[in-house]
Scaffold this motif. Structure first.
Motif, mmCIF file in Angstrom:
data_model
loop_
_atom_site.group_PDB
_atom_site.id
_atom_site.type_symbol
_atom_site.label_atom_id
_atom_site.label_comp_id
_atom_site.label_asym_id
_atom_site.label_seq_id
_atom_site.Cartn_x
_atom_site.Cartn_y
_atom_site.Cartn_z
ATOM 1 N N ALA A 21 0.825 -1.206 0.000
ATOM 2 C CA ALA A 21 0.000 0.000 0.000
ATOM 3 C C ALA A 21 0.860 1.257 0.000
ATOM 4 N N PRO A 22 1.121 1.840 -1.182
ATOM 5 C CA PRO A 22 1.864 3.098 -1.219
ATOM 6 C C PRO A 22 1.123 4.157 -0.404
ATOM 7 N N LEU A 23 1.851 4.909 0.411
ATOM 8 C CA LEU A 23 1.196 5.878 1.275
ATOM 9 C C LEU A 23 0.755 7.106 0.483
ATOM 10 N N VAL A 24 -0.243 7.758 1.017
ATOM 11 C CA VAL A 24 -0.914 8.859 0.322
ATOM 12 C C VAL A 24 0.102 9.933 -0.105
ATOM 13 N N MET A 25 -0.134 10.464 -1.288
ATOM 14 C CA MET A 25 0.802 11.437 -1.839
ATOM 15 C C MET A 25 0.756 12.760 -1.085
ATOM 16 N N ALA A 26 -0.323 13.012 -0.335
ATOM 17 C CA ALA A 26 -0.417 14.271 0.392
ATOM 18 C C ALA A 26 0.662 14.387 1.467
ATOM 19 N N ALA A 27 1.116 13.255 1.970
ATOM 20 C CA ALA A 27 2.237 13.284 2.911
ATOM 21 C C ALA A 27 3.497 13.641 2.141
ATOM 22 N N GLY A 46 8.407 9.546 10.825
ATOM 23 C CA GLY A 46 7.802 9.600 9.502
ATOM 24 C C GLY A 46 6.378 9.081 9.490
ATOM 25 N N CYS A 47 6.150 7.975 10.147
ATOM 26 C CA CYS A 47 4.796 7.404 10.174
ATOM 27 C C CYS A 47 3.840 8.298 10.948
ATOM 28 N N THR A 48 4.338 8.946 12.010
ATOM 29 C CA THR A 48 3.498 9.882 12.758
ATOM 30 C C THR A 48 3.065 11.028 11.864
ATOM 31 N N ASP A 49 3.988 11.531 11.037
ATOM 32 C CA ASP A 49 3.638 12.600 10.095
ATOM 33 C C ASP A 49 2.611 12.113 9.077
ATOM 34 N N VAL A 50 2.806 10.904 8.567
ATOM 35 C CA VAL A 50 1.860 10.358 7.587
ATOM 36 C C VAL A 50 0.473 10.222 8.213
ATOM 37 N N LEU A 51 0.417 9.754 9.452
ATOM 38 C CA LEU A 51 -0.875 9.559 10.114
ATOM 39 C C LEU A 51 -1.590 10.880 10.390
ATOM 40 N N ALA A 52 -0.851 11.978 10.374
ATOM 41 C CA ALA A 52 -1.467 13.298 10.555
ATOM 42 C C ALA A 52 -2.039 13.853 9.258
ATOM 43 N N THR A 53 -1.859 13.141 8.157
ATOM 44 C CA THR A 53 -2.353 13.600 6.858
ATOM 45 C C THR A 53 -3.883 13.598 6.844
ATOM 46 N N PRO A 54 -4.512 14.684 6.434
ATOM 47 C CA PRO A 54 -5.978 14.711 6.367
ATOM 48 C C PRO A 54 -6.520 13.688 5.361
ATOM 49 N N ASP A 55 -7.638 13.093 5.704
ATOM 50 C CA ASP A 55 -8.351 12.172 4.806
ATOM 51 C C ASP A 55 -7.495 10.982 4.385
ATOM 52 N N LEU A 56 -6.669 10.495 5.272
ATOM 53 C CA LEU A 56 -5.852 9.320 4.984
ATOM 54 C C LEU A 56 -6.760 8.100 4.859
ATOM 55 N N ALA A 61 -3.628 4.183 6.358
ATOM 56 C CA ALA A 61 -3.422 4.390 7.791
ATOM 57 C C ALA A 61 -3.002 3.088 8.464
ATOM 58 N N ALA A 62 -3.593 1.989 8.031
ATOM 59 C CA ALA A 62 -3.244 0.692 8.612
ATOM 60 C C ALA A 62 -1.767 0.384 8.404
ATOM 61 N N VAL A 63 -1.250 0.665 7.203
ATOM 62 C CA VAL A 63 0.160 0.427 6.915
ATOM 63 C C VAL A 63 1.042 1.322 7.781
ATOM 64 N N ALA A 64 0.680 2.591 7.896
ATOM 65 C CA ALA A 64 1.492 3.519 8.698
ATOM 66 C C ALA A 64 1.493 3.107 10.171
ATOM 67 N N TYR A 65 0.343 2.709 10.683
ATOM 68 C CA TYR A 65 0.290 2.251 12.079
ATOM 69 C C TYR A 65 1.141 0.992 12.266
ATOM 70 N N ALA A 66 1.053 0.078 11.296
ATOM 71 C CA ALA A 66 1.824 -1.166 11.403
ATOM 72 C C ALA A 66 3.319 -0.908 11.327
ATOM 73 N N MET A 67 3.724 0.040 10.475
ATOM 74 C CA MET A 67 5.144 0.369 10.380
ATOM 75 C C MET A 67 5.649 1.019 11.656
ATOM 76 N N ALA A 88 -3.992 -0.581 13.463
ATOM 77 C CA ALA A 88 -3.809 -1.111 12.108
ATOM 78 C C ALA A 88 -4.841 -2.181 11.800
ATOM 79 N N ILE A 89 -5.048 -3.082 12.744
ATOM 80 C CA ILE A 89 -5.967 -4.203 12.515
ATOM 81 C C ILE A 89 -7.417 -3.731 12.549
ATOM 82 N N ARG A 90 -7.705 -2.696 13.336
ATOM 83 C CA ARG A 90 -9.063 -2.142 13.334
ATOM 84 C C ARG A 90 -9.422 -1.594 11.955
ATOM 85 N N ARG A 91 -8.434 -1.031 11.283
ATOM 86 C CA ARG A 91 -8.679 -0.480 9.961
ATOM 87 C C ARG A 91 -8.620 -1.537 8.859
#
Length: 217
Positions: A21-27, A46-56, A61-67, A88-91
């Protein structure tokens, strides 16, 4: 799991997650790169920044949480890792890597029995995963299910091939239980060493620290 084996499994997890799952380009490009970094602190940042991205998206989000959870786990911060694996698993309830890694974090937290359902689910989704088979073997060993643990270690070697066998050879050699070559071949002497280890409390067939980095690279 010792440091080298954790790194070995972490590298495999990172590669699979990156492809999944490539992470959202907005990050930012830097944040996305750091989320898949080999350095745990950079990965957490880095993952914390990605998870702060709006409308992820949920899968992203599951990939970022898992990483981020994997980075916490490598640092030995299992409480933080478990919180992120839960997210991650909830998502993504069918996220086999996160399920296996949560099972491992529970095992390392002294809650082996609680991890069994997760690793069984992971193997239902990815039946040939040597990493999940190794996790279940460790859990069964901790629970005193000697023969079932040995069977899982053997399956981990069958599906993980030469590199997995070398890891066990080197780990059992470090315990003074195996004196054969580190050749990636499953032999009767390796089987006997594995049986002895699994029957001995506190014995881990995986190698300590970085003793096997050369032979498994």
């Amino acid at each position: 799991m010792n440091r080298l084996a954790q790194i070995f499994f972490a590298v495999a997890s990172v590669a699979t997650l990156a492809a999944a799952a490539p992470l959202v380009m907005a990050a930012s490009n830097e944040s996305r790169a750091n989320c898949f970094s080999d350095d745990s602190e950079r990965r957490i940042s880095g993952c914390t920044d990605v998870l702060a991205t709006p409308d992820l998206a949920p899968d992203e989000a599951a990939v970022a949480y898992a990483m981020r959870a994997l980075a916490y786990s490598l640092k030995g911060s299992y409480a933080e890792a478990l919180l992120d694996y839960d997210e991650a698993i909830r998502r993504n309830p069918d996220f086999s890597i996160a399920l296996n890694n949560r099972a491992w974090a529970l095992f390392r937290s002294g809650r082996a029995g609680e991890g069994l359902a997760d690793v069984e689910r992971a193997l239902g989704l990815s039946p040939g995963s040597p990493h999940a088979l190794d996790t279940r073997a460790h859990i069964r060993q901790e629970m005193g299910e000697t023969q079932r643990a040995i069977a899982d270690y053997e399956l981990a070697m069958r599906f993980g091939g030469e590199r997995m066998i070398k890891l066990y050879q080197c780990g059992l050699q470090a315990h003074g239980l195996y004196n054969g070559d580190l050749n990636g071949r499953y032999t009767q002497s390796l089987r006997r060493a594995l049986e002895t280890c699994v029957s001995t409390r506190g014995c881990d067939p995986l190698p300590p620290d970085e003793e096997c980095r050369k032979v498994t690279s």
